[in-house]
Each structure stands twice: as C-alpha cells, then as structure tokens.
Design a protein around this motif. Structure first.
Motif, PDB file in Angstrom:
ATOM      1  N   LEU A   1     -32.255 -30.397   8.728  1.00 57.19           N
ATOM      2  CA  LEU A   1     -32.209 -30.354   7.277  1.00 57.19           C
ATOM      3  C   LEU A   1     -31.811 -28.958   6.802  1.00 57.19           C
ATOM      4  CD1 LEU A   1     -32.747 -31.971   4.687  1.00 57.19           C
ATOM      5  CD2 LEU A   1     -35.022 -30.991   4.658  1.00 57.19           C
ATOM      6  N   ARG A   2     -32.413 -27.974   7.446  1.00 63.60           N
ATOM      7  CA  ARG A   2     -32.114 -26.590   7.090  1.00 63.60           C
ATOM      8  C   ARG A   2     -30.617 -26.312   7.194  1.00 63.60           C
ATOM      9  NH1 ARG A   2     -34.454 -21.664   7.069  1.00 63.60           N
ATOM     10  NH2 ARG A   2     -36.472 -22.677   7.266  1.00 63.60           N
ATOM     11  N   LYS A   3     -30.042 -26.812   8.261  1.00 65.81           N
ATOM     12  CA  LYS A   3     -28.623 -26.568   8.507  1.00 65.81           C
ATOM     13  C   LYS A   3     -27.761 -27.193   7.406  1.00 65.81           C
ATOM     14  CE  LYS A   3     -25.283 -27.675  12.004  1.00 65.81           C
ATOM     15  NZ  LYS A   3     -25.130 -28.623  13.115  1.00 65.81           N
ATOM     16  N   ILE A   4     -28.026 -28.451   7.109  1.00 72.44           N
ATOM     17  CA  ILE A   4     -27.180 -29.123   6.121  1.00 72.44           C
ATOM     18  C   ILE A   4     -27.385 -28.543   4.727  1.00 72.44           C
ATOM     19  CG2 ILE A   4     -28.814 -31.039   5.857  1.00 72.44           C
ATOM     20  CD1 ILE A   4     -26.123 -32.717   5.555  1.00 72.44           C
ATOM     21  N   VAL A   5     -28.622 -28.149   4.430  1.00 73.54           N
ATOM     22  CA  VAL A   5     -28.885 -27.573   3.110  1.00 73.54           C
ATOM     23  C   VAL A   5     -28.191 -26.224   2.966  1.00 73.54           C
ATOM     24  CG1 VAL A   5     -30.668 -26.512   1.676  1.00 73.54           C
ATOM     25  CG2 VAL A   5     -31.030 -28.784   2.610  1.00 73.54           C
TER      26      VAL A   5
ATOM     27  N   MET B   1     -26.831 -37.371   1.412  1.00 76.63           N
ATOM     28  CA  MET B   1     -26.501 -36.042   0.932  1.00 76.63           C
ATOM     29  C   MET B   1     -25.006 -35.753   1.078  1.00 76.63           C
ATOM     30  SD  MET B   1     -29.824 -34.084   2.494  1.00 76.63           S
ATOM     31  CE  MET B   1     -29.192 -32.446   2.227  1.00 76.63           C
ATOM     32  N   THR B   2     -24.432 -36.160   2.194  1.00 75.64           N
ATOM     33  CA  THR B   2     -23.009 -35.894   2.356  1.00 75.64           C
ATOM     34  C   THR B   2     -22.175 -36.789   1.447  1.00 75.64           C
ATOM     35  OG1 THR B   2     -22.920 -37.372   4.251  1.00 75.64           O
ATOM     36  CG2 THR B   2     -23.210 -35.060   4.727  1.00 75.64           C
TER      37      THR B   2
ATOM     38  N   MET C   1     -24.076 -21.542   0.880  1.00 73.35           N
ATOM     39  CA  MET C   1     -22.872 -21.978   0.170  1.00 73.35           C
ATOM     40  C   MET C   1     -21.604 -21.438   0.851  1.00 73.35           C
ATOM     41  SD  MET C   1     -23.598 -22.031  -3.807  1.00 73.35           S
ATOM     42  CE  MET C   1     -25.182 -21.845  -4.630  1.00 73.35           C
ATOM     43  N   THR C   2     -20.950 -22.279   1.578  1.00 72.74           N
ATOM     44  CA  THR C   2     -19.682 -21.864   2.193  1.00 72.74           C
ATOM     45  C   THR C   2     -18.541 -22.163   1.240  1.00 72.74           C
ATOM     46  OG1 THR C   2     -20.004 -23.916   3.406  1.00 72.74           O
ATOM     47  CG2 THR C   2     -20.144 -21.891   4.648  1.00 72.74           C
ATOM     48  N   LYS C   3     -17.497 -21.373   1.336  1.00 69.77           N
ATOM     49  CA  LYS C   3     -16.421 -21.483   0.358  1.00 69.77           C
ATOM     50  C   LYS C   3     -15.267 -22.380   0.810  1.00 69.77           C
ATOM     51  CE  LYS C   3     -16.447 -20.761  -3.380  1.00 69.77           C
ATOM     52  NZ  LYS C   3     -17.651 -20.273  -4.010  1.00 69.77           N
ATOM     53  N   SER C   4     -15.108 -22.533   2.133  1.00 70.95           N
ATOM     54  CA  SER C   4     -13.955 -23.212   2.733  1.00 70.95           C
ATOM     55  C   SER C   4     -13.433 -24.432   1.965  1.00 70.95           C
ATOM     56  CB  SER C   4     -14.312 -23.642   4.148  1.00 70.95           C
ATOM     57  OG  SER C   4     -15.326 -24.639   4.085  1.00 70.95           O
ATOM     58  N   ARG C   5     -12.169 -24.385   1.612  1.00 68.14           N
ATOM     59  CA  ARG C   5     -11.513 -25.483   0.921  1.00 68.14           C
ATOM     60  C   ARG C   5     -11.624 -26.752   1.772  1.00 68.14           C
ATOM     61  NH1 ARG C   5      -6.734 -27.837   0.606  1.00 68.14           N
ATOM     62  NH2 ARG C   5      -6.127 -26.834   2.540  1.00 68.14           N
ATOM     63  N   GLN C   6     -11.741 -27.865   1.125  1.00 65.03           N
ATOM     64  CA  GLN C   6     -11.891 -29.092   1.898  1.00 65.03           C
ATOM     65  C   GLN C   6     -10.572 -29.492   2.560  1.00 65.03           C
ATOM     66  OE1 GLN C   6     -12.267 -33.104   0.225  1.00 65.03           O
ATOM     67  NE2 GLN C   6     -12.207 -32.164  -1.780  1.00 65.03           N
ATOM     68  N   VAL C   7     -10.685 -30.168   3.701  1.00 66.14           N
ATOM     69  CA  VAL C   7      -9.462 -30.553   4.419  1.00 66.14           C
ATOM     70  C   VAL C   7      -8.921 -31.851   3.824  1.00 66.14           C
ATOM     71  CG1 VAL C   7     -11.142 -30.390   6.319  1.00 66.14           C
ATOM     72  CG2 VAL C   7      -9.219 -31.952   6.518  1.00 66.14           C
ATOM     73  N   THR C   8      -7.614 -31.836   3.538  1.00 68.03           N
ATOM     74  CA  THR C   8      -6.995 -32.964   2.851  1.00 68.03           C
ATOM     75  C   THR C   8      -6.085 -33.738   3.801  1.00 68.03           C
ATOM     76  OG1 THR C   8      -4.914 -31.940   2.201  1.00 68.03           O
ATOM     77  CG2 THR C   8      -6.851 -31.431   0.864  1.00 68.03           C
ATOM     78  N   ILE C   9      -5.545 -34.772   3.254  1.00 66.46           N
ATOM     79  CA  ILE C   9      -4.653 -35.618   4.034  1.00 66.46           C
ATOM     80  C   ILE C   9      -3.393 -34.842   4.444  1.00 66.46           C
ATOM     81  CG2 ILE C   9      -3.311 -36.558   2.094  1.00 66.46           C
ATOM     82  CD1 ILE C   9      -3.637 -39.308   3.386  1.00 66.46           C
ATOM     83  N   HIS C  10      -3.051 -33.842   3.647  1.00 68.15           N
ATOM     84  CA  HIS C  10      -1.883 -33.014   3.979  1.00 68.15           C
ATOM     85  C   HIS C  10      -2.110 -32.207   5.244  1.00 68.15           C
ATOM     86  CE1 HIS C  10      -0.822 -33.830  -0.241  1.00 68.15           C
ATOM     87  NE2 HIS C  10       0.403 -33.786   0.243  1.00 68.15           N
ATOM     88  N   ASP C  11      -3.307 -31.663   5.354  1.00 68.10           N
ATOM     89  CA  ASP C  11      -3.640 -30.892   6.549  1.00 68.10           C
ATOM     90  C   ASP C  11      -3.524 -31.764   7.791  1.00 68.10           C
ATOM     91  OD1 ASP C  11      -4.266 -28.823   4.796  1.00 68.10           O
ATOM     92  OD2 ASP C  11      -6.335 -29.526   4.591  1.00 68.10           O
ATOM     93  N   VAL C  12      -4.023 -32.968   7.671  1.00 64.29           N
ATOM     94  CA  VAL C  12      -3.960 -33.888   8.794  1.00 64.29           C
ATOM     95  C   VAL C  12      -2.507 -34.184   9.135  1.00 64.29           C
ATOM     96  CG1 VAL C  12      -4.612 -36.161   9.647  1.00 64.29           C
ATOM     97  CG2 VAL C  12      -6.156 -34.915   8.139  1.00 64.29           C
ATOM     98  N   ALA C  13      -1.700 -34.409   8.097  1.00 64.83           N
ATOM     99  CA  ALA C  13      -0.285 -34.731   8.298  1.00 64.83           C
ATOM    100  C   ALA C  13       0.419 -33.579   9.019  1.00 64.83           C
ATOM    101  CB  ALA C  13       0.374 -34.999   6.949  1.00 64.83           C
ATOM    102  N   THR C  14       0.184 -32.368   8.553  1.00 65.05           N
ATOM    103  CA  THR C  14       0.819 -31.199   9.172  1.00 65.05           C
ATOM    104  C   THR C  14       0.407 -31.093  10.641  1.00 65.05           C
ATOM    105  OG1 THR C  14       0.356 -30.171   7.046  1.00 65.05           O
ATOM    106  CG2 THR C  14       1.332 -28.780   8.750  1.00 65.05           C
ATOM    107  N   ARG C  15      -0.881 -31.182  10.851  1.00 60.84           N
ATOM    108  CA  ARG C  15      -1.404 -31.063  12.207  1.00 60.84           C
ATOM    109  C   ARG C  15      -0.808 -32.116  13.146  1.00 60.84           C
ATOM    110  NH1 ARG C  15      -6.229 -28.229  14.498  1.00 60.84           N
ATOM    111  NH2 ARG C  15      -6.202 -28.974  16.648  1.00 60.84           N
TER     112      ARG C  15
END
Lengths: 351, 351
Positions: free
Chosen positions: A136-140, A113-114, B1-15
């Motif tokens: 499962l609930r959490k990931i869904v 799924m991921t 459905m969470t909205k959070s933008r995915q973490v990119t290589i740039h975020d890692v670089a900055t951190r």
DNA sequence: CAAACTACTGGAAACGATACCAACAATAGA
DNA sequence: TCTATTGTTGGTATCGTTTCCAGTAGTTTG
C-alpha cells in the motif's frame, strides 16, 4: 431514447458568431473577454442548452473534478456517515465523489485505486482494509495526485491524514470500569491491521494502568471484522472457567458489537446485569435495546467534512497535514459496578 | 508524486515500429491483424507498461464501460446488498459501478442522473426516492442509454425492471396472523411514493380478505422513510383506546422497524407477548433480539445480480423486460396467537 | 508621430484514443 | 498474363475541449 447529437462548443460559437476559443474563454471565465462578447456567448449557450462535456474536459485538462474514495465497506454505518460528510463539502465545491467498495481484499482495493487514477480523479481518499503494508505504501507514494487517509495511518509519507483520537475515549471507558471495581475485562475488536483497532488496544491498556490487578487479569482479543468471529470469541470467554470469567466486556466496531450481542442472546446473558458492557462506536439501532448500552462515540460526518476540506486544500496546493478528531465516552445503563455484577452472579448460583 | 508523463499508444507504436492504428487494432483485437504484428505490439505494450486511457476511449467511442446507480440511500442494508450483487456481475464483465446517493431528494437524484449521462455511462440503474412522478418519467424516457429500475416502477415505458413480488410475502404473513386469531392489525411502513410500499399495502389488504372482521378493524399507516415517523405513529396507536389497541403489528422497511422497536422499548412493550410482530425485511442485527422476530424476507443480492445482467443484456441490444423475484414469510417467535396476547394483557390488567 | 502597450479575438495544435479509407502485396481465378 | 480478391497495414480525420500564439485595433507614452 432520443438520438439528437449533443450540442458542442462549436454550435455555440456558430450561433454567437465567434470563435470556439472565445466561447471557451467566456465559459471558464477567463479575464480577457469583453462585456459584449460575454453577453453574446452566454445568450447563445443558454438558447442552445449547452453544457460542456466533462469527458472532453478531462482529456484536455488532465483533471476531472472527481474525487475517488476507496473504502473497506461502505455499508458500515460509520463509513456511510463519513460519505455523507464528504459529499456535503465536495458537492458544494463542484466536485463529485466516486465511492468504490474494496470488498475486503487489498488486491481489489489496489485495482480500484489504479482504475480511479486512470479515470483522472483529482484526489484520492482512502479507508482501506489494511494500512501500513509495504504494498500500500508503495502505491500511495507513487500516486501522482493528492491522497488523504481517513481513519487510517501510513507514516513517513507526505500525504494528508484525518484521524480519530481513539485512545482518549476508550481510556475513559476503561478507567470508569476500573473505578466501578472491575479488574477482569476483555476488549473484543476487529483486525489489528488498521489504526483504529491498534489505538483502541493502546487506549484500553493505558486505561488499565491505574490498576495493577486489572492489568494482570484483563486482555484484548483482536482478529477479523466479522460478527461470527466476535461471537465465537465472546462465547468462549463467557463459558470458560467461571472464576476467570470477565465482569466487563468492551466491543470495538459494528461487527464486533453485533457478535458480542449475538453471543449474549444465545447464552441468555443480559448486558448490565450479568456483565458490564461498553460498545465502541454507537449505532443508531442500539437505541431500541434496554438497558441502554454505554458507548464510546465519534463524529463520522465531521471526519468526512474534514477529509473533504483537506483534499480540496491539497488540490489547491496546500501541503498535506494530519488532523485529529476527538472520541468520547458516555456511560449509560450497562456500565454497572463489579458489586452489582457479582451480586447477580451469586444469586444465580444459589438457585 | 512522480511526474512521468503517461505512456500513450504513440509510444507503443514507435517502440514496435508500426502505426498507431495497428496498435489500436491489436489491442481491441480486431480480426485483421497478422500474428507477427500482434506479437510485436503486445511485446512493446508490455515492455512499456501501457494501458489505454479510459477517458480518451470514452470521448472517442461515446461509451465508457461505466454503469451508474442512483439510489435513495445506500447505507440501508437492503441497498448495500443490492450493490454487492451488482458489482459481482459487473466487475466480472469489465464494467465499473458508479454509485450515487440521492440524498432523499428527487431534485438531487435528477442532477445525479444528468451528471452520469454527461460522464457517458453505458447504462443507468435506478432506485429513486419516488417513482411514478411525471418529472422522473420525462427524464427517464429522454435518457438515451439503457435504464433498469430496481424495486421501482414506472409503467408504459420501454425500460427494464427488476421487481419483488412483495404481495406474496406480506399476504402470507397477514394470513398467518388472521389464522392465529388476530383481527386488529396495523401495518406501519414507509412512503407510498415507491412501489414496495404500495405493494405491501396491497398484499396486506389481500391477506385481510379472508376475514371480514379483520378487514374492518385493521388498517395501514404509510408516511415517510424515517424511524421517528414510525415511532410516533406506533406510540400513538399503542397508547390509544385500549379496546381498539391492535394485537398485531407489521412493520415495512428498516426505518419503520427501528421506529416500531424504539416505541416498544419506550413503552415497555415486549413483542410477541404484548403484541404480535412481523417485520418486513429481515435485518442482520435482528438476530440479537429475543424472542426471535418473525420476518418477510427477500434476496437483495439476487436482485442486484438480476439487474446487472439485465442492463448488460440491454447494452448488448436485448429488448427491455420485467422480471420478478419472490419474497417469503418466516414465522418465528413473535407470531404469537391472539389468545396468548389477550391472556397476557388481562393478566397485566389484574395487577 | 513613431513606438510600445493594452485589451481582445481567432486559428490551430494538442489531449489519447478509434475507425474509416486507401494502398499495398500476395494469391486466386479467367 | 491480366484482373479480382483477400489480408494486412499506414495515414488521417474525429471525439469536444483548452490553451498557446499571433494578430488587430485602440490607447498611452516619449
């Protein structure tokens, strides 16, 4: 293996003598394009044999026209029919189905799924090996794309569900057996970790309601999705105390059915004669057996189509919903009466 | 459905307080990184829960760690076992298998192949509905990624092939039947458009060689991958002129086997008694039948593993090769002698 | 006739990674 | 002491699209 670099939108732009942005607009039929522009770009694209790169499109758009389906075991006839239904709808809408086998392990299913999420699928279809676990609930619930459950349940979650009304079919079968005089019945089925098994047990018990005696003497055996399990349990039940030996067996699911029939073969038991039998889920190769085995059936392909339509709707912004599809019982030769079974048994006894 | 933008290589670089290029180097373990840098980047990545975006990687690298498999019909037990073998090898090497159903049509199969190419699969596995057509040959030779054929053939092409030695198994079965006295045998099998069917016919004919009479009186029926076809043909042959009625049947492939058994059920023919029977390709549910049916079998999962290993090798630069896996005949109850069959038939005659 | 639209079009910045190249420091060699 | 070499790092172009923003020309309105 030819080396030729693939033709890009830039090549088309150059050939047509326009900007890449214009090409993109034409090809994704944006309203703001002149008829002349449209013609020039389309000609150039055709001449070069251009087709857009889905990978680049996915990256830019964040979507992929891909729908993922994580399924417990797609070799099961039921699921392969579902898949057929899914593909028929999805393909004609320009989507592609990605089927991932769960391999019978929840951990692996979650991995799949991921990975599908990372590949930016536009929606996720699920027929997992276990439903209703917190994991499962959490990931869904954390999945940020539309999700539709196929013949699985997970309540209080804002996702789509396509379910069978398992109860009706098996209840009808049980009622029929009760009417045929049976009181000592056994339901052999798969894992109670998924909705179909739970509902079948429920339907079986409801069917038993009409006869207090049947309710007392009948019971269900649930366990694993494996022929070996069903075989062992069936053998145990059929070779136990003759007085308590069931006169009717119901088997739920392909593996259970195979197991029950294997056990019968080994013990020399002939369904319909020594014992009544109803299988839940018809199988294509059951046709080769005589007598014909009574079955509860359901339309897997219709479920596939329903699920596909639902996820497409959800992608289009429609709110998730739940729909139910029917199951039906068809009595064939092995729905034999208690009387016949007992007559055969006493005849054997005398020999 | 969470909205959070995915973490990119740039975020890692900055951190981590370093450049993106350094992050990339650490994560794809390039040799030129200091131990300190490695630690800082890995810590930052872990803290942020970063995982690289496969879509972006595909676009940049031109590869995807994806292997495509276009298969005639993955619901067939044989193919689902192959898939299991493929996945076991591929998953443990970090690759993902993409299975696409061909739907029985060459056109659709070719569509799938081009779509997989567009999705930048690193390799292509094929078990098509038809091999050896110019069309397929053309598209395969133009494919710029490694290709491996599974139980299919296409000669004079620089691609990998994993094949079964079908001849040996069916030849052994035919020889056995000849030794049991049979001369009038029929092989009912699928479409001659694929190698397995052609090889089975070949093996059957080779097995017949030892007996001139058998060569004269036996023949094969090839046609389609469908139970209906096999059923019709079997019925025709078993209800024809009694003098010419075959005393042994061999069925090749799941659908053919189902069809043959269906026909037998309808006609009241009991395999092993009215006629000898050998099925080519053992099936899990055959175990439920008594008498036990003789079978020619092959290890599908082993073939899957072999094909996976081969394509991985080819991706690694190894030249394409061809490997063969064995098939074997196991006589069970239905390899009955001509004598027994004839005895039963004349007994029936007299009634 | 100026202002305000409308209908197109091109340029350039993303999307999230990789890989080449230049730059730098530290060490080794002459 | 000066140059070469090695090891490590940052900057930036690139993969092939989409989309936002500005700009131009022609048309309508007051």
């Amino acid at each position: 293996m030819t080396k030729s670099r693939q033709v890009t939108i830039h090549d088309v732009a150059t050939r047509a003598g326009v900007a890449v942005s214009s090409v993109s607009r034409v090809l994704s039929n944006h309203p703001d394009v002149s008829i002349d522009m449209k013609r020039r770009v389309e000609d150039a694209a055709r001449e070069l044999g251009y087709s857009p790169d889905p990978v680049a499109q996915s990256l830019r758009r964040g979507s992929s026209r891909l729908i993922g389906y994580v399924v417990r075991d797609f070799a099961t006839p039921f699921f392969s029919d579902v898949i057929e239904g899914l593909e028929s709808v999805l393909n004609s809408s320009g989507y592609t189905l990605l089927v991932m086998n769960g391999g019978g392990s929840q951990t692996q299913e979650i991995e799949r799924m991921t990975m599908l999420k990372q590949r930016r699928v536009d929606g996720l279809l699920l027929s997992t090996v276990v439903d209703s676990t917190p994991k499962l609930r959490k990931i869904v619930s954390a999945y940020d794309k539309p999700v539709v459950l196929i013949d699985r349940d997970l309540d209080n979650l804002d996702i789509g569900r396509t379910l069978f009304d398992h109860v009706t079919g098996i209840k009808a079968a049980t009622n029929d057996l009760v009417n045929l005089g049976h009181t000592s019945m056994v339901l052999v089925t798969g894992s109670p970790d998924v909705r179909p098994t739970r509902e079948r047990v429920k339907g079986f018990l409801e069917g038993l309601m009409t006869s207090p005696e049947a309710m007392k003497k009948s019971f269900e055996i649930t366990g694993a999705f494996s022929a070996a399990f069903a075989r062992k349990e069936t053998t145990a039940v059929m070779t136990g105390n003759p007085a308590k030996r069931p006169t009717a067996i119901l088997s739920g699911g392909v593996q259970a059915t195979i197991g029950v029939l294997e056990s019968f073969s080994e013990l020399g038991i002939r369904p319909g004669r020594d014992v009544a039998l109803v299988v839940v889920d018809d199988l294509p190769w059951l046709r080769i057996l005589r007598p014909r085995i009574s079955a509860v059936s359901r339309d897997a392909e219709a479920m596939g189509r329903a699920a596909a339509t639902m996820i497409l709707d959800q992608i289009g912004g429609v709110k998730p919903s739940t729909i139910y599809l029917p199951t039906s019982y068809e009595a064939r030769d092995t729905s034999s009466s208690l009387e016949d079974v007992m007559a055969y048994r006493t005849k054997m006894q005398r020999k």
